[in-house]
Design a protein around this motif. Sequence first.
Motif, short mmCIF file in Angstrom:
data_model
loop_
_atom_site.label_atom_id
_atom_site.label_comp_id
_atom_site.label_asym_id
_atom_site.label_seq_id
_atom_site.Cartn_x
_atom_site.Cartn_y
_atom_site.Cartn_z
N PHE A 1 0.83 -1.19 0.00
CA PHE A 1 0.00 0.00 0.00
C PHE A 1 0.87 1.24 0.00
O PHE A 1 1.84 1.33 0.74
CB PHE A 1 -0.91 0.02 1.24
CG PHE A 1 -1.99 -1.02 1.19
CD1 PHE A 1 -3.26 -0.67 0.77
CD2 PHE A 1 -1.73 -2.32 1.54
CE1 PHE A 1 -4.25 -1.62 0.72
CE2 PHE A 1 -2.71 -3.28 1.50
CZ PHE A 1 -3.98 -2.94 1.08
N TYR A 2 0.50 2.17 -0.83
CA TYR A 2 1.22 3.43 -0.94
C TYR A 2 0.20 4.55 -0.90
O TYR A 2 -0.80 4.51 -1.60
CB TYR A 2 2.04 3.49 -2.23
CG TYR A 2 2.99 2.33 -2.31
CD1 TYR A 2 4.22 2.39 -1.68
CD2 TYR A 2 2.64 1.16 -2.98
CE1 TYR A 2 5.09 1.30 -1.72
CE2 TYR A 2 3.49 0.08 -3.03
CZ TYR A 2 4.71 0.16 -2.41
OH TYR A 2 5.55 -0.92 -2.45
N ARG A 3 0.45 5.55 -0.08
CA ARG A 3 -0.47 6.66 0.08
C ARG A 3 0.05 7.88 -0.66
O ARG A 3 1.24 8.22 -0.52
CB ARG A 3 -0.66 6.98 1.55
CG ARG A 3 -1.70 8.01 1.79
CD ARG A 3 -1.88 8.20 3.28
NE ARG A 3 -3.04 9.06 3.46
CZ ARG A 3 -3.57 9.27 4.59
NH1 ARG A 3 -3.08 8.71 5.69
NH2 ARG A 3 -4.60 10.08 4.69
N MET A 4 -0.83 8.50 -1.43
CA MET A 4 -0.45 9.73 -2.12
C MET A 4 -0.34 10.85 -1.10
O MET A 4 -1.18 10.97 -0.23
CB MET A 4 -1.50 10.10 -3.17
CG MET A 4 -1.69 9.04 -4.24
SD MET A 4 -0.27 8.86 -5.30
CE MET A 4 -0.34 10.38 -6.21
N PRO A 5 0.70 11.68 -1.20
CA PRO A 5 0.84 12.78 -0.25
C PRO A 5 -0.27 13.82 -0.45
O PRO A 5 -0.68 14.11 -1.59
CB PRO A 5 2.22 13.38 -0.57
CG PRO A 5 2.52 12.92 -1.95
CD PRO A 5 1.77 11.63 -2.17
N LEU A 6 -0.78 14.33 0.65
CA LEU A 6 -1.80 15.39 0.60
C LEU A 6 -1.10 16.73 0.61
O LEU A 6 -0.13 16.93 1.29
CB LEU A 6 -2.74 15.27 1.80
CG LEU A 6 -3.51 13.95 1.90
CD1 LEU A 6 -4.29 13.91 3.20
CD2 LEU A 6 -4.45 13.78 0.72
N LYS A 7 -1.64 17.66 -0.17
CA LYS A 7 -1.03 19.00 -0.20
C LYS A 7 -1.78 19.92 0.71
O LYS A 7 -2.89 19.82 0.99
CB LYS A 7 -1.06 19.55 -1.62
CG LYS A 7 -0.07 18.86 -2.50
CD LYS A 7 0.02 19.55 -3.83
CE LYS A 7 1.12 18.91 -4.63
NZ LYS A 7 1.40 19.61 -5.84
#
Length: 87
Positions: free
Chosen positions: A81-87
């Motif tokens: 699982f890889y989480r996209m970074p939130l801006k």
Amino acid sequence: VSRKNPAGHSVVVVGYDDTIVLEKEVKDANGKIVKESYRGVYYFKNSWGTETFGKKFEINGKLYPGYGMISQHYAHEFGGFYRMPLK
């Protein structure tokens, strides 16, 4: 498993349901068929489009082409699982 034998395929998890129970028949160590059950699923969007994979994926009588469902157990055992970074 993918790190040992890369398949080059990813999906995006778009939801989950911790109440669904999936049952599967498997052979135990003695060759006997037993039922295993797993609670919880992830819903995902596949990158293969809508013409083949998930063409008939259905939830509550509504079709969602290009989407699918996987047990949380399987995803946690074999997936990454890889989480996209939130801006």
